[in-house]
Design a protein around this motif. Structure first.
Motif, PDB file in Angstrom:
ATOM      1  N   ILE A  14     -50.088 -94.825 -70.166  1.00 11.87           N
ATOM      2  CA  ILE A  14     -48.700 -94.275 -70.761  1.00 11.87           C
ATOM      3  C   ILE A  14     -48.157 -94.942 -72.071  1.00 11.87           C
ATOM      4  N   ARG A  15     -48.189 -96.360 -72.143  1.00  9.29           N
ATOM      5  CA  ARG A  15     -47.845 -96.879 -73.352  1.00  9.29           C
ATOM      6  C   ARG A  15     -48.595 -96.415 -74.613  1.00  9.29           C
ATOM      7  N   ALA A  16     -49.930 -96.337 -74.545  1.00  7.86           N
ATOM      8  CA  ALA A  16     -50.838 -95.858 -75.649  1.00  7.86           C
ATOM      9  C   ALA A  16     -50.346 -94.319 -75.982  1.00  7.86           C
ATOM     10  N   ILE A  74     -38.348 -96.697 -66.296  1.00  7.59           N
ATOM     11  CA  ILE A  74     -38.480 -96.043 -67.361  1.00  7.59           C
ATOM     12  C   ILE A  74     -37.420 -96.393 -68.147  1.00  7.59           C
ATOM     13  N   LYS A  75     -37.707 -97.296 -69.216  1.00  4.30           N
ATOM     14  CA  LYS A  75     -36.866 -98.057 -70.266  1.00  4.30           C
ATOM     15  C   LYS A  75     -35.976 -97.056 -70.893  1.00  4.30           C
ATOM     16  N   PRO A  76     -34.978 -97.307 -71.844  1.00 11.18           N
ATOM     17  CA  PRO A  76     -34.067 -96.418 -72.353  1.00 11.18           C
ATOM     18  C   PRO A  76     -34.927 -95.699 -73.535  1.00 11.18           C
ATOM     19  N   GLU A 104     -44.508 -99.832 -80.273  1.00 17.03           N
ATOM     20  CA  GLU A 104     -44.159-101.158 -80.454  1.00 17.03           C
ATOM     21  C   GLU A 104     -44.047-102.148 -79.086  1.00 17.03           C
ATOM     22  N   SER A 105     -44.286-103.252 -78.941  1.00 18.66           N
ATOM     23  CA  SER A 105     -43.690-103.879 -77.866  1.00 18.66           C
ATOM     24  C   SER A 105     -42.508-103.975 -77.295  1.00 18.66           C
ATOM     25  N   GLY A 106     -41.320-103.962 -78.417  1.00 17.68           N
ATOM     26  CA  GLY A 106     -40.144-103.971 -78.143  1.00 17.68           C
ATOM     27  C   GLY A 106     -39.526-102.616 -77.510  1.00 17.68           C
ATOM     28  N   SER A 107     -40.303-101.550 -77.800  1.00 19.29           N
ATOM     29  CA  SER A 107     -39.810-100.279 -77.072  1.00 19.29           C
ATOM     30  C   SER A 107     -41.189 -99.659 -76.544  1.00 19.29           C
ATOM     31  N   ASN A 108     -41.593-100.120 -75.454  1.00 17.33           N
ATOM     32  CA  ASN A 108     -42.774 -99.573 -74.917  1.00 17.33           C
ATOM     33  C   ASN A 108     -42.873 -98.871 -73.581  1.00 17.33           C
ATOM     34  N   VAL A 109     -41.510 -98.229 -73.480  1.00 10.85           N
ATOM     35  CA  VAL A 109     -41.588 -97.204 -72.545  1.00 10.85           C
ATOM     36  C   VAL A 109     -41.189 -97.427 -71.002  1.00 10.85           C
ATOM     37  N   ALA A 147     -51.406-102.272 -71.953  1.00 10.74           N
ATOM     38  CA  ALA A 147     -51.190-103.562 -72.583  1.00 10.74           C
ATOM     39  C   ALA A 147     -49.715-103.360 -72.997  1.00 10.74           C
ATOM     40  N   THR A 148     -48.849-104.660 -72.925  1.00  8.92           N
ATOM     41  CA  THR A 148     -47.761-104.870 -73.486  1.00  8.92           C
ATOM     42  C   THR A 148     -47.480-104.334 -74.867  1.00  8.92           C
ATOM     43  N   ASN A 149     -48.469-104.507 -75.545  1.00 10.94           N
ATOM     44  CA  ASN A 149     -48.488-104.018 -77.011  1.00 10.94           C
ATOM     45  C   ASN A 149     -48.970-102.718 -77.101  1.00 10.94           C
ATOM     46  N   HIS A 159     -34.368-110.558 -64.888  1.00  9.57           N
ATOM     47  CA  HIS A 159     -35.555-109.678 -64.795  1.00  9.57           C
ATOM     48  C   HIS A 159     -36.305-110.543 -65.769  1.00  9.57           C
ATOM     49  N   TYR A 160     -36.132-110.753 -66.960  1.00  4.66           N
ATOM     50  CA  TYR A 160     -36.912-111.183 -68.072  1.00  4.66           C
ATOM     51  C   TYR A 160     -36.821-112.723 -68.537  1.00  4.66           C
ATOM     52  N   ALA A 161     -36.496-113.553 -67.219  1.00  7.92           N
ATOM     53  CA  ALA A 161     -36.115-114.705 -67.557  1.00  7.92           C
ATOM     54  C   ALA A 161     -37.555-115.681 -68.160  1.00  7.92           C
ATOM     55  N   HIS A 162     -38.526-115.143 -67.748  1.00  6.45           N
ATOM     56  CA  HIS A 162     -39.926-115.781 -68.231  1.00  6.45           C
ATOM     57  C   HIS A 162     -39.989-115.808 -69.682  1.00  6.45           C
ATOM     58  N   LEU A 163     -39.046-114.967 -70.364  1.00  4.71           N
ATOM     59  CA  LEU A 163     -39.148-114.800 -71.958  1.00  4.71           C
ATOM     60  C   LEU A 163     -38.066-115.425 -72.592  1.00  4.71           C
ATOM     61  N   SER A 164     -37.116-116.226 -71.801  1.00  6.30           N
ATOM     62  CA  SER A 164     -36.020-116.825 -72.323  1.00  6.30           C
ATOM     63  C   SER A 164     -35.972-117.715 -73.635  1.00  6.30           C
ATOM     64  N   PRO A 170     -38.453-115.811 -79.209  1.00  3.69           N
ATOM     65  CA  PRO A 170     -37.468-115.417 -80.396  1.00  3.69           C
ATOM     66  C   PRO A 170     -36.905-114.088 -80.306  1.00  3.69           C
ATOM     67  N   PHE A 171     -37.718-112.966 -79.527  1.00  5.42           N
ATOM     68  CA  PHE A 171     -37.306-111.661 -79.251  1.00  5.42           C
ATOM     69  C   PHE A 171     -36.344-111.542 -77.998  1.00  5.42           C
ATOM     70  N   PHE A 172     -36.334-112.519 -77.329  1.00  8.08           N
ATOM     71  CA  PHE A 172     -35.387-112.462 -75.897  1.00  8.08           C
ATOM     72  C   PHE A 172     -34.337-111.704 -76.116  1.00  8.08           C
ATOM     73  N   ASP A 180     -33.211-109.551 -78.119  1.00  7.25           N
ATOM     74  CA  ASP A 180     -33.532-107.989 -78.659  1.00  7.25           C
ATOM     75  C   ASP A 180     -34.084-107.362 -77.275  1.00  7.25           C
ATOM     76  N   VAL A 181     -35.058-107.955 -76.551  1.00  8.21           N
ATOM     77  CA  VAL A 181     -35.256-107.242 -75.345  1.00  8.21           C
ATOM     78  C   VAL A 181     -33.967-107.034 -74.422  1.00  8.21           C
ATOM     79  N   ILE A 182     -33.282-107.786 -74.448  1.00  7.34           N
ATOM     80  CA  ILE A 182     -31.918-107.861 -73.518  1.00  7.34           C
ATOM     81  C   ILE A 182     -30.957-106.512 -73.930  1.00  7.34           C
ATOM     82  N   ILE A 192     -50.985 -99.512 -60.862  1.00  7.51           N
ATOM     83  CA  ILE A 192     -49.985 -98.838 -61.782  1.00  7.51           C
ATOM     84  C   ILE A 192     -49.989 -99.795 -63.157  1.00  7.51           C
ATOM     85  N   ARG A 193     -50.352-101.036 -63.057  1.00  2.18           N
ATOM     86  CA  ARG A 193     -50.319-101.818 -64.409  1.00  2.18           C
ATOM     87  C   ARG A 193     -51.533-101.137 -65.126  1.00  2.18           C
ATOM     88  N   GLN A 194     -52.410-100.846 -64.580  1.00  2.00           N
ATOM     89  CA  GLN A 194     -53.565-100.105 -65.381  1.00  2.00           C
ATOM     90  C   GLN A 194     -53.087 -98.890 -66.054  1.00  2.00           C
TER      91      GLN A 194
HETATM   92  P1  IDP Z   1     -45.314-106.593 -69.742  1.00  4.21           P
HETATM   93  O1  IDP Z   1     -43.790-105.557 -69.936  1.00  4.21           O
HETATM   94  O2  IDP Z   1     -46.262-105.928 -70.263  1.00  4.21           O
HETATM   95  O3  IDP Z   1     -45.223-107.155 -68.378  1.00  4.21           O
HETATM   96  P2  IDP Z   1     -43.952-109.170 -70.682  1.00  4.21           P
HETATM   97  O4  IDP Z   1     -44.789-109.989 -71.294  1.00  4.21           O
HETATM   98  O5  IDP Z   1     -43.371-109.450 -69.087  1.00  4.21           O
HETATM   99  O6  IDP Z   1     -44.917-107.783 -70.608  1.00  4.21           O
HETATM  100  O7  IDP Z   1     -42.839-108.980 -71.562  1.00  4.21           O
HETATM  101  C1  IDP Z   1     -41.687-108.129 -71.012  1.00  4.21           C
HETATM  102  C2  IDP Z   1     -41.313-107.151 -72.219  1.00  4.21           C
HETATM  103  O8  IDP Z   1     -40.778-107.829 -73.228  1.00  4.21           O
HETATM  104  C3  IDP Z   1     -42.276-106.550 -72.762  1.00  4.21           C
HETATM  105  O9  IDP Z   1     -42.564-105.128 -71.964  1.00  4.21           O
HETATM  106  C4  IDP Z   1     -41.851-106.058 -73.881  1.00  4.21           C
HETATM  107  O10 IDP Z   1     -40.680-104.946 -73.904  1.00  4.21           O
HETATM  108  C5  IDP Z   1     -41.101-107.187 -74.504  1.00  4.21           C
HETATM  109  N1  IDP Z   1     -41.935-108.101 -75.306  1.00  4.21           N
HETATM  110  C6  IDP Z   1     -43.301-108.885 -74.869  1.00  4.21           C
HETATM  111  N2  IDP Z   1     -43.713-109.270 -75.992  1.00  4.21           N
HETATM  112  C7  IDP Z   1     -42.888-109.054 -76.909  1.00  4.21           C
HETATM  113  C8  IDP Z   1     -43.217-109.242 -78.488  1.00  4.21           C
HETATM  114  O11 IDP Z   1     -43.910-109.879 -78.827  1.00  4.21           O
HETATM  115  N3  IDP Z   1     -42.079-108.644 -79.305  1.00  4.21           N
HETATM  116  C9  IDP Z   1     -41.250-107.642 -78.994  1.00  4.21           C
HETATM  117  N4  IDP Z   1     -41.032-107.544 -77.597  1.00  4.21           N
HETATM  118  C10 IDP Z   1     -41.788-108.324 -76.614  1.00  4.21           C
END
Ligand code: IDP
Ligand code: MG
Length: 133
Positions: A102-104, A9-11, A109-114, A91-93, A49-54, A57-59, A61-63, A85-87
């Motif tokens: 839960i996210r809906a 459960i994110k900040p 916002e993707s950047g703060s998706n709980v 979706a990320t957005n 944890h988020y190495a796959h996003l390194s 451009p928003f890496f 911000d996520v950190i 649980i993923r269901q």
């Molecule tokens: P997931 O959390 O649904 O598995 P990932 O692609 O693994 O999604 O991305 C990890 C986290 O990075 C997301 O939950 C979200 O907070 C953030 N993120 C992903 N894509 C974006 C984006 O396009 N803009 C801003 N933040 C993003």
């Protein structure tokens, strides 16, 4: 097959005061809480944890977001736990998340998706070690 997932459960979820509601959602579904703790994450752990996003451009911000306040880490277990649980998370957005997820329900916002949940059994194994070493 019983599977475990690492859920965070994110900040923003903690700040909104919806820890209980999120946990209740999982409990009512019948998932088992195996471990749970509130903590503030270190930069290095979040980077790993988020190495796959390194390269995104928003890496940074996520950190920054993930270390901005306390989080709640859980190990949840249930039949087909990863996909169930993923269901439930959606979706990320959040704008694209299915109604009732839960996210809906709680985010825009993707950047703060709980919430975070592991996306495979292999990822869950790594993430459980990372957050409950
Ligand atoms: P997931 O959390 O649904 O598995 P990932 O692609 O693994 O999604 O991305 C990890 C986290 O990075 C997301 O939950 C979200 O907070 C953030 N993120 C992903 N894509 C974006 C984006 O396009 N803009 C801003 N933040 C993003
Ligand atoms: Mg992911």
């Amino acid at each position: 097959m019983l599977e475990q997932s690492l859920v965070i459960i994110k900040p923003d979820g903690v700040k909104k005061g919806i820890i209980g509601e999120i946990i209740t959602t999982f409990e009512k579904r019948g998932l088992t809480i195996k471990e749970m703790k509130m903590t503030t994450l270190e930069t290095d752990v979040v980077k790993e944890h988020y190495a796959h996003l390194s390269d995104k451009p928003f890496f940074q911000d996520v950190i920054d977001f993930m270390i901005s306040g306390p989080v709640v880490c859980l190990i949840l277990e249930g039949p087909s736990g990863i996909s169930v649980i993923r269901q439930m998370v959606g979706a990320t957005n959040p704008l694209e998340a299915a109604p009732g997820t839960i996210r809906a329900n709680f985010a825009f916002e993707s950047g703060s998706n709980v919430i975070h949940a592991s996306d495979s059994v292999e990822a869950a194994n790594d993430e459980i070690k990372r957050f409950f070493a």
